[in-house]
Design an enzyme around this catalytic site. Structure first.
Site, PDB file in Angstrom:
ATOM      1  CG  ASP A 174      -1.921   1.107   1.231  1.00  0.00           C
ATOM      2  OD1 ASP A 174      -3.127   0.810   1.079  1.00  0.00           O
ATOM      3  OD2 ASP A 174      -1.521   2.281   1.364  1.00  0.00           O
ATOM      4  CD  GLU A 218      -3.818   3.700  -1.231  1.00  0.00           C
ATOM      5  OE1 GLU A 218      -4.724   2.861  -1.087  1.00  0.00           O
ATOM      6  OE2 GLU A 218      -3.008   3.997  -0.334  1.00  0.00           O
TER       7      GLU A 218
HETATM    8  P1  GH3 Z   1      -1.662   5.391   4.358  1.00  0.00           P
HETATM    9  O1  GH3 Z   1      -0.212   5.710   4.437  1.00  0.00           O
HETATM   10  O2  GH3 Z   1      -2.229   5.088   5.692  1.00  0.00           O
HETATM   11  O3  GH3 Z   1      -1.946   4.300   3.385  1.00  0.00           O
HETATM   12  O4  GH3 Z   1      -2.385   6.706   3.853  1.00  0.00           O
HETATM   13  P2  GH3 Z   1      -3.074   6.965   2.474  1.00  0.00           P
HETATM   14  O5  GH3 Z   1      -3.339   8.410   2.345  1.00  0.00           O
HETATM   15  O6  GH3 Z   1      -2.278   6.350   1.386  1.00  0.00           O
HETATM   16  O7  GH3 Z   1      -4.406   6.098   2.617  1.00  0.00           O
HETATM   17  P3  GH3 Z   1      -5.910   6.457   2.387  1.00  0.00           P
HETATM   18  O8  GH3 Z   1      -6.593   5.116   2.299  1.00  0.00           O
HETATM   19  O9  GH3 Z   1      -6.409   7.428   3.392  1.00  0.00           O
HETATM   20  O10 GH3 Z   1      -5.973   7.159   1.001  1.00  0.00           O
HETATM   21  C1  GH3 Z   1      -5.745   6.484  -0.202  1.00  0.00           C
HETATM   22  C2  GH3 Z   1      -5.659   7.517  -1.275  1.00  0.00           C
HETATM   23  O11 GH3 Z   1      -5.302   6.900  -2.527  1.00  0.00           O
HETATM   24  C3  GH3 Z   1      -6.918   8.251  -1.510  1.00  0.00           C
HETATM   25  C4  GH3 Z   1      -7.105   8.296  -2.975  1.00  0.00           C
HETATM   26  O12 GH3 Z   1      -7.211   9.602  -3.435  1.00  0.00           O
HETATM   27  C5  GH3 Z   1      -5.836   7.675  -3.539  1.00  0.00           C
HETATM   28  N1  GH3 Z   1      -6.138   6.859  -4.686  1.00  0.00           N
HETATM   29  C6  GH3 Z   1      -6.775   5.666  -4.727  1.00  0.00           C
HETATM   30  N2  GH3 Z   1      -6.899   5.249  -5.986  1.00  0.00           N
HETATM   31  C7  GH3 Z   1      -6.326   6.174  -6.789  1.00  0.00           C
HETATM   32  C8  GH3 Z   1      -6.141   6.293  -8.202  1.00  0.00           C
HETATM   33  O13 GH3 Z   1      -6.546   5.458  -9.005  1.00  0.00           O
HETATM   34  N3  GH3 Z   1      -5.471   7.381  -8.643  1.00  0.00           N
HETATM   35  C9  GH3 Z   1      -5.001   8.328  -7.793  1.00  0.00           C
HETATM   36  N4  GH3 Z   1      -4.366   9.364  -8.306  1.00  0.00           N
HETATM   37  N5  GH3 Z   1      -5.196   8.246  -6.479  1.00  0.00           N
HETATM   38  C10 GH3 Z   1      -5.838   7.183  -5.970  1.00  0.00           C
HETATM   39 MG    MG Z   2      -2.098   4.202   1.341  1.00  0.00          MG
HETATM   40 MG    MG Z   3      -5.150   2.045   1.021  1.00  0.00          MG
END
Ligand code: GH3
Ligand code: MG
Ligand code: MG
Length: 299
Positions: A174, A218
């Site tokens: 992650d 992610e």
């Molecule tokens: P942590 O270190 O605890 O994992 O914090 P984090 O911010 O990575 O985790 P959180 O689950 O709060 O947020 C995940 C973020 O990933 C939020 C979202 O905007 C981003 N994300 C998820 N899928 C995509 C994608 O396909 N493209 C982009 N650009 N961002 C994405």
């Molecule tokens: Mg994350």
């Molecule tokens: Mg995550």
């Protein structure tokens, strides 16, 4: 014209002159195999898994209906479409042929044009189905497998690990603080990072049975069949280091860094065990990796 040279056809007819004629008209566009009786047709079909079979009905020994019925009973040949190509040309015969699960029916004497077009139509359907299947297991953004593709592969390898009493490891990966990254640099820049992360993971996953996929958002997942915890930790650490070194170029000319946390799970599954349990173990380890400061590997 579409490129169909990699599409394969098996021609089955007891008469050499028919085989030669069909080979002449089809081999410029497709890769053609031939068989002159039912038994060798079945063997050839298992050996080369052709995209389609053109099958004569009246042959000494096994007739076309019998060949088709055997093909349908075998796992390797069950789904290969068959076109009957035959001297039986009443509409009753045609109905019987189509009923017996052939995708099409061509009567002799056949016209070159009709044979070519009927084959082309079936090959198109096959190629479209393949493309749909490929897309259904591919992640659009990164081009690696998606979760559906992973689960399919996982079921296969899980079954094998149980049968052969072998260990299997899972890495849950992650991206750290990715929400902040998106909020700071924008979603498009975030997407580009996910593509780079997918490339880095794929590079570190080198054995042919190893399998990497985008789990969602992610998060990525890697399956390492026949791998003990020790080996899995080495792969995980390698992935972590490689991602840390990805230069993320920003529009203002500076570079940023992304890191990942990785949870590792390993088990030697026994009959009745569910693979979801191993995945959730890796997920718990990932949580521990996050808790203990991120950019690290836990098991
Ligand atoms: P942590 O270190 O605890 O994992 O914090 P984090 O911010 O990575 O985790 P959180 O689950 O709060 O947020 C995940 C973020 O990933 C939020 C979202 O905007 C981003 N994300 C998820 N899928 C995509 C994608 O396909 N493209 C982009 N650009 N961002 C994405
Ligand atoms: Mg994350
Ligand atoms: Mg995550």
């Amino acid at each position: 014209m579409e490129n169909t040279a990699s599409n394969t056809i098996l021609l089955v007819d007891d008469e050499t002159v028919n085989l030669m004629f069909l080979t002449n008209i089809l081999s410029p566009e497709y890769t053609v195999y031939i068989a002159q009786d039912g038994q060798s047709a079945i063997r050839k079909a298992e050996e080369v898994s052709p995209d389609i079979i053109l099958l004569d009905i009246i042959m000494p020994g096994m007739n076309g209906y019998e060949v088709l019925s055997v093909l349908r009973d075998k796992h390797e040949t069950r789904d290969i479409p068959v076109i009957f190509i035959t001297g039986l040309n009443s509409s009753k015969d045609e109905e019987k042929g189509l009923e017996s699960d052939a995708v099409d029916y061509i009567s002799k004497p056949f016209s070159v044009g009709i044979v070519k077009l009927r084959v082309r139509n079936q090959i198109r359907i096959i190629n479209q189905m393949r493309e749909i299947n490929r897309l259904s297991v591919t992640d659009l953004l990164t081009g690696i497998s998606n979760r559906r593709g992973f689960e399919h592969q996982m079921r296969r390898e899980w079954g094998r690990a149980i049968r052969e009493k072998l260990p299997i490891s899972i890495l849950m990966i992650d991206v750290d603080h990715f929400k902040v990254f998106n909020d700071t640099y924008g979603h498009q820049q975030g997407d580009a990072v996910l593509q780079e992360v997918a490339i880095a993971i794929s590079r570190c996953v080198t054995r042919t049975t190893d399998f990497a996929a985008r789990w969602g958002g992610e998060e990525f997942i890697v399956m390492l069949p026949n791998t003990e915890i020790k080996g899995a930790l080495i792969v995980a650490e390698n992935i972590r280091e490689n991602i840390e070194q990805i230069p993320v170029y920003l529009p203002d000319g500076t570079t940023a860094q992304v890191t990942v946390s990785i949870g590792v799970g390993t088990t030697t599954p026994e009959p009745g065990d569910m693979n979801e349990k191993l995945i959730s173990e890796a997920d718990k380890a990932l949580y521990t990796a996050k808790e203990s400061g991120r950019n690290n590997v836990c098991h």
